[in-house]
Design a protein around this motif. Structure first.
Motif, short mmCIF file in Angstrom:
data_model
loop_
_atom_site.label_atom_id
_atom_site.label_comp_id
_atom_site.label_asym_id
_atom_site.label_seq_id
_atom_site.Cartn_x
_atom_site.Cartn_y
_atom_site.Cartn_z
N UNK A 226 8.04 10.04 -11.57
CA UNK A 226 7.68 8.71 -11.11
C UNK A 226 6.61 8.83 -10.02
N UNK A 227 5.86 7.76 -9.82
CA UNK A 227 4.97 7.64 -8.67
C UNK A 227 5.23 6.29 -8.02
N UNK A 228 5.49 6.31 -6.72
CA UNK A 228 5.61 5.04 -5.99
C UNK A 228 4.24 4.66 -5.46
N UNK A 229 3.83 3.43 -5.73
CA UNK A 229 2.55 2.92 -5.26
C UNK A 229 2.77 1.67 -4.41
N UNK A 230 1.82 1.41 -3.54
CA UNK A 230 1.69 0.09 -2.95
C UNK A 230 0.65 -0.63 -3.79
N UNK A 231 1.02 -1.75 -4.39
CA UNK A 231 0.12 -2.44 -5.32
C UNK A 231 -1.04 -3.11 -4.61
N UNK A 232 -0.89 -3.38 -3.31
CA UNK A 232 -1.95 -4.02 -2.55
C UNK A 232 -1.78 -3.71 -1.07
N UNK A 236 -8.18 -8.42 2.56
CA UNK A 236 -9.47 -8.43 1.87
C UNK A 236 -10.19 -7.11 2.08
N UNK A 237 -10.70 -6.56 1.01
CA UNK A 237 -11.45 -5.31 1.09
C UNK A 237 -10.60 -4.06 1.01
N UNK A 238 -9.29 -4.25 0.90
CA UNK A 238 -8.39 -3.11 0.81
C UNK A 238 -8.02 -2.77 -0.63
N UNK A 239 -7.09 -1.86 -0.75
CA UNK A 239 -6.52 -1.50 -2.05
C UNK A 239 -5.89 -2.74 -2.65
N UNK A 240 -6.08 -2.96 -3.96
CA UNK A 240 -5.56 -4.19 -4.56
C UNK A 240 -4.94 -3.93 -5.92
N UNK A 241 -4.36 -4.98 -6.49
CA UNK A 241 -3.61 -4.84 -7.75
C UNK A 241 -4.52 -4.46 -8.91
N UNK A 279 7.52 -8.70 -4.68
CA UNK A 279 6.69 -7.66 -5.28
C UNK A 279 6.88 -7.54 -6.79
N UNK A 280 7.81 -8.29 -7.33
CA UNK A 280 8.09 -8.19 -8.77
C UNK A 280 6.87 -8.51 -9.63
N UNK A 281 6.05 -9.52 -9.28
CA UNK A 281 4.87 -9.80 -10.12
C UNK A 281 3.92 -8.60 -10.25
N UNK A 282 3.85 -7.76 -9.24
CA UNK A 282 3.00 -6.58 -9.34
C UNK A 282 3.56 -5.60 -10.37
N UNK A 283 4.87 -5.38 -10.35
CA UNK A 283 5.49 -4.51 -11.34
C UNK A 283 5.28 -5.05 -12.74
N UNK A 284 5.40 -6.37 -12.88
CA UNK A 284 5.23 -7.00 -14.19
C UNK A 284 3.80 -6.82 -14.71
#
Length: 352
Positions: A226-232, A236-241, A279-284
């Protein structure tokens, strides 16, 4: 009911789709887990979870968040984990370990002493990071990793994976979230490099992908990875989905089995709209667009929530964190609420 269906992943079958999320206990001595960890993690296995993760376990001394973090960089730590793994598995749960490097967020005090960064005091150390940018005011300016430092990070992840294998773990999760080292490389806010590890998404993802490939060399398929990520980064201007979805596609091709989807942690004062299942919408979206299994985590506290997440196809696995601290037997309570019978330890059957 959905959360209590089995899940085949790699070469293991989880008895249900409820996992205990990695949660730091800040109770190790010299990185060695002890009786606290045995009871803490063992209780969650007795409590009925399908998969029980250790806390973020440091791959090196400098990769700890605090001096009280558990680790897996030496034989004493490996042996201590092996004892805990054995008990978890005797209770019917799979045992997972999260391999981590804290990056620029290393060298802090434990939460109940304030959790503040330790700088220029006994016991402090200098963190490392992609770039010499402190996490926040009061944090040490980290040392930017050079080529030798990057090679050491990869080698440390590999050595930790070998120890995890020898300790008997069923699942390895690589921590690339919450503002720790691998997330720091992914985010343009913390990665200002101009070499092959900075700039484009492909370059910023390079170190994580090198770690995944190297770990796969000693943790070969079909062992679950597995890999755990932060989706965002929630700024603004950062890591995003959108970038995270593309990363998930690459990680799937690299042999990752599941993306454990969290968010935030890389920006000290980001405004995060915290709420039930936020955070569920990011997983979806990652599951839908990258075509890879996902785990959902974050303020999932009830049986109906868990049921809905799995039934809607938002995620394949539901990870419970703070609710399991409040109730180690959350899976048993959820099963009762949903009218599902799950195995009960012989020692506890008179209570059912």
């Amino acid at each position: 009911m959905a959360p209590f269906t089995s899940l085949d992943i790699g070469n293991i079958t989880l008895r249900n789709r409820i996992a205990i999320s990695p949660m730091c206990e800040y109770s190790a001595i010299d990185g060695v887990p002890n009786d606290w960890h045995l009871v803490h993690l063992g209780s969650r296995a007795v409590g009925g979870a399908g998969l029980v993760f250790t806390e973020a376990s440091a791959i090196s001394p400098e990769g700890r968040i605090s001096a009280a973090d558990a680790g897996i960089w030496n034989e004493a730590q490996q042996a201590a984990w092996a004892r805990i793994v054995q008990f978890i598995k005797t209770q019917g749960a799979a045992a997972g370990i999260q391999l981590a490097h804290a990056g620029r967020k290393a060298s802090t005090d434990v939460p109940w002493h304030g959790g503040k960064p330790l700088v220029g005091v006994p016991g402090a150390w200098t963190p490392v990071a992609p770039s010499a940018i402190a996490f926040d005011v009061g944090y040490a300016v980290p040392t930017a990793l050079d080529a030798a430092g990057l090679r050491k990070v990869v080698a440390d992840f590999v050595a930790a994976a070998v120890r995890a294998r020898e300790a008997g773990f069923d699942v390895i999760e690589i921590h690339a979230a919450h503002g720790y080292l691998l997330h720091e490389f992914l985010s343009p806010l913390s990665n200002r490099r101009t070499d092959a590890y900075g700039g484009s998404l492909e370059n910023r993802a390079r170190l994580l992908r090198e770690v995944v490939a190297a770990v796969r060399g000693v943790w070969p398929q079909p062992r679950p990875l597995f890999v755990r990520v932060s989706a965002t980064d929630w700024i603004e201007g950062g890591w995003d989905i959108a970038e995270c979805v593309e990363l998930a596609r690459w990680l799937k091709a690299d042999g990752v089995d599941l993306i454990d989807t969290s968010s935030g942690g890389n920006v000290a004062h980001a405004k995060i709209p915290v709420g039930p299942g936020y955070q569920v919408p990011f997983a979806a979206r990652i599951r839908r667009e990258a075509g890879i299994a996902t785990g959902a985590v974050g303020m999932i506290t009830t049986a109906p929530q868990a049921q809905q997440i799995v039934e809607r196809g938002d995620a394949d696995l539901v990870l419970i964190a703070r609710e399991s601290l409040r109730d180690p037997y959350f899976p048993r309570r959820a099963a009762a609420e949903l009218g599902v019978k799950i195995p009960i330890p012989e020692q506890y059957q008179r209570a059912w």
